[in-house]
Scaffold this active site. Structure first.
Site, PDB file in Angstrom:
ATOM      1  CG  HIS A  17      -1.866  -0.886   1.243  1.00 34.96           C
ATOM      2  ND1 HIS A  17      -2.018  -1.869   2.325  1.00 34.96           N
ATOM      3  CD2 HIS A  17      -2.811  -1.376   0.465  1.00 34.96           C
ATOM      4  CE1 HIS A  17      -2.994  -2.637   2.118  1.00 34.96           C
ATOM      5  NE2 HIS A  17      -3.768  -2.269   1.190  1.00 34.96           N
ATOM      6  CE  LYS A  41     -11.625  -7.444   2.424  1.00 34.58           C
ATOM      7  NZ  LYS A  41     -10.293  -6.752   2.003  1.00 34.58           N
ATOM      8  NE  ARG A  90      -3.222  -7.120  -4.551  1.00 31.64           N
ATOM      9  CZ  ARG A  90      -4.026  -7.774  -3.674  1.00 31.64           C
ATOM     10  NH1 ARG A  90      -3.565  -8.379  -2.524  1.00 31.64           N
ATOM     11  NH2 ARG A  90      -5.202  -8.233  -3.963  1.00 31.64           N
ATOM     12  CB  SER A 128      -4.345  -6.703   4.949  1.00 29.94           C
ATOM     13  OG  SER A 128      -3.989  -5.423   4.140  1.00 29.94           O
TER      14      SER A 128
HETATM   15  N1  COA Z   1      -0.467  -3.791  -1.462  1.00 34.53           N
HETATM   16  C1  COA Z   1      -0.954  -4.782  -0.622  1.00 34.53           C
HETATM   17  N2  COA Z   1      -2.158  -5.155  -0.684  1.00 34.53           N
HETATM   18  C2  COA Z   1      -2.972  -4.831  -1.426  1.00 34.53           C
HETATM   19  C3  COA Z   1      -2.541  -3.840  -2.549  1.00 34.53           C
HETATM   20  C4  COA Z   1      -1.263  -3.422  -2.496  1.00 34.53           C
HETATM   21  N3  COA Z   1      -0.749  -2.489  -3.154  1.00 34.53           N
HETATM   22  N4  COA Z   1      -3.753  -3.663  -3.215  1.00 34.53           N
HETATM   23  C5  COA Z   1      -4.859  -4.413  -2.663  1.00 34.53           C
HETATM   24  N5  COA Z   1      -4.238  -4.942  -1.645  1.00 34.53           N
HETATM   25  C6  COA Z   1      -5.024  -5.899  -0.946  1.00 34.53           C
HETATM   26  C7  COA Z   1      -5.655  -5.509   0.471  1.00 34.53           C
HETATM   27  O1  COA Z   1      -4.739  -5.905   1.487  1.00 34.53           O
HETATM   28  C8  COA Z   1      -6.779  -6.315   0.760  1.00 34.53           C
HETATM   29  O2  COA Z   1      -6.185  -7.701   1.087  1.00 34.53           O
HETATM   30  P1  COA Z   1      -7.312  -8.578   2.217  1.00 34.53           P
HETATM   31  O3  COA Z   1      -8.202  -8.806   1.349  1.00 34.53           O
HETATM   32  O4  COA Z   1      -6.351  -9.382   2.701  1.00 34.53           O
HETATM   33  O5  COA Z   1      -7.497  -7.381   3.356  1.00 34.53           O
HETATM   34  C9  COA Z   1      -7.283  -6.681  -0.689  1.00 34.53           C
HETATM   35  O6  COA Z   1      -6.135  -6.450  -1.595  1.00 34.53           O
HETATM   36  C10 COA Z   1      -8.246  -5.843  -1.164  1.00 34.53           C
HETATM   37  O7  COA Z   1      -8.444  -4.680  -0.340  1.00 34.53           O
HETATM   38  P2  COA Z   1      -8.870  -3.178  -0.445  1.00 34.53           P
HETATM   39  O8  COA Z   1      -7.799  -2.448  -1.484  1.00 34.53           O
HETATM   40  O9  COA Z   1      -8.598  -2.698   0.889  1.00 34.53           O
HETATM   41  O10 COA Z   1     -10.125  -3.125  -1.047  1.00 34.53           O
HETATM   42  P3  COA Z   1     -11.585  -3.672  -0.688  1.00 34.53           P
HETATM   43  O11 COA Z   1     -11.871  -4.594  -1.485  1.00 34.53           O
HETATM   44  O12 COA Z   1     -11.472  -3.855   0.999  1.00 34.53           O
HETATM   45  O13 COA Z   1     -12.168  -2.354  -0.749  1.00 34.53           O
HETATM   46  C11 COA Z   1     -13.345  -0.466  -1.932  1.00 34.53           C
HETATM   47  C12 COA Z   1     -12.228  -1.714  -2.217  1.00 34.53           C
HETATM   48  C13 COA Z   1     -12.876   0.600  -0.731  1.00 34.53           C
HETATM   49  C14 COA Z   1     -12.558   0.374  -3.067  1.00 34.53           C
HETATM   50  C15 COA Z   1     -14.602  -0.750  -2.173  1.00 34.53           C
HETATM   51  O14 COA Z   1     -15.081  -1.669  -1.070  1.00 34.53           O
HETATM   52  C16 COA Z   1     -15.340   0.414  -2.060  1.00 34.53           C
HETATM   53  O15 COA Z   1     -15.431   1.444  -2.479  1.00 34.53           O
HETATM   54  N6  COA Z   1     -16.333   0.452  -0.916  1.00 34.53           N
HETATM   55  C17 COA Z   1     -17.157   1.591  -0.480  1.00 34.53           C
HETATM   56  C18 COA Z   1     -18.603   1.343  -0.817  1.00 34.53           C
HETATM   57  C19 COA Z   1     -18.810   1.460  -2.202  1.00 34.53           C
HETATM   58  O16 COA Z   1     -18.705   2.650  -2.746  1.00 34.53           O
HETATM   59  N7  COA Z   1     -18.991   0.302  -2.980  1.00 34.53           N
HETATM   60  C20 COA Z   1     -19.433   0.335  -4.531  1.00 34.53           C
HETATM   61  C21 COA Z   1     -18.448  -0.137  -5.222  1.00 34.53           C
HETATM   62  S1  COA Z   1     -18.951  -0.220  -6.897  1.00 34.53           S
END
Ligand code: COA
Length: 161
Positions: A17, A41, A90, A128
């Site tokens: 991140h 989550k 990724r 994560s």
């Molecule tokens: N390095 C390390 N880990 C990474 C990474 C990076 N560069 N990019 C993504 N990840 C990992 C995260 O650690 C996470 O791992 P985990 O599942 O083990 O916790 C996973 O990839 C995805 O997580 P994250 O980037 O936190 O995204 P998310 O899927 O939890 O949430 C949002 C994505 C916040 C963009 C989305 O849920 C959102 O917009 N929510 C708000 C509600 C909304 O508007 N919804 C409509 C969407 S159409």
């Protein structure tokens, strides 16, 4: 003023991140890290703890702010007058999901666009959940998170035992 939002769960923030944050902060004037606090989550850290950890590890990047948000990302972007959503890719497996979210967000709010950064190779496998699982079994996570986050992880795991 170009304001970007980098949203995510950040439970906890990893070096992967941080890599995206540092690179995105070079192309926008202000980068707001949006910590999702209504995620389905189950998280290890509270939103407040996640915000505090990110603030600590990004304190040397002047144009970064950290906030938690509820509800839709596009509404948060509107509220912050941000037109750019930053996301990291990724692997090819991230692409389908990210494309779907980016297209939906753009349909709902055409003022908001998504900018993707490909993760640096050394972090392409980190998530994560993997970091948490590794730490829970006493593994060395120093290659995946900053020393401060590692300390927070150890303390949290001890507290939960
Ligand atoms: N390095 C390390 N880990 C990474 C990474 C990076 N560069 N990019 C993504 N990840 C990992 C995260 O650690 C996470 O791992 P985990 O599942 O083990 O916790 C996973 O990839 C995805 O997580 P994250 O980037 O936190 O995204 P998310 O899927 O939890 O949430 C949002 C994505 C916040 C963009 C989305 O849920 C959102 O917009 N929510 C708000 C509600 C909304 O508007 N919804 C409509 C969407 S159409």
């Amino acid at each position: 003023m170009k304001t970007g939002i980098y949203p995510g769960s950040f439970d906890p923030i990893t070096l992967g991140h941080l890599d995206i944050i540092k690179r995105a902060a070079l192309v926008v004037d202000k980068l707001i890290i949006g910590v999702l606090n209504n995620s389905a989550k189950k998280s290890l850290f509270t939103p407040e703890e996640r915000v505090a950890m990110i603030q600590k590890v990004t304190s040397d990047i002047p144009n970064v702010e950290v906030e938690s948000f509820n509800g839709l990302l596009v509404d948060f972007a509107d509220q912050k007058q941000a037109h750019i959503i930053v996301r990291g890719l990724r692997a090819i497996s991230d692409f389908e999901y990210e494309l779907q979210i980016a297209q939906t967000n753009r349909k709902v709010n055409s003022k908001v666009d998504t900018m993707f950064f490909t993760t640096s190779e050394e972090y392409s496998y980190i998530s994560s959940s993997i970091v948490k699982e590794y730490a829970m079994y006493g593994g060395d996570v120093s290659q995946f998170v900053t020393p401060y986050v590692e300390t927070c992880l150890k303390a949290k795991i001890k507290e939960n035992r």
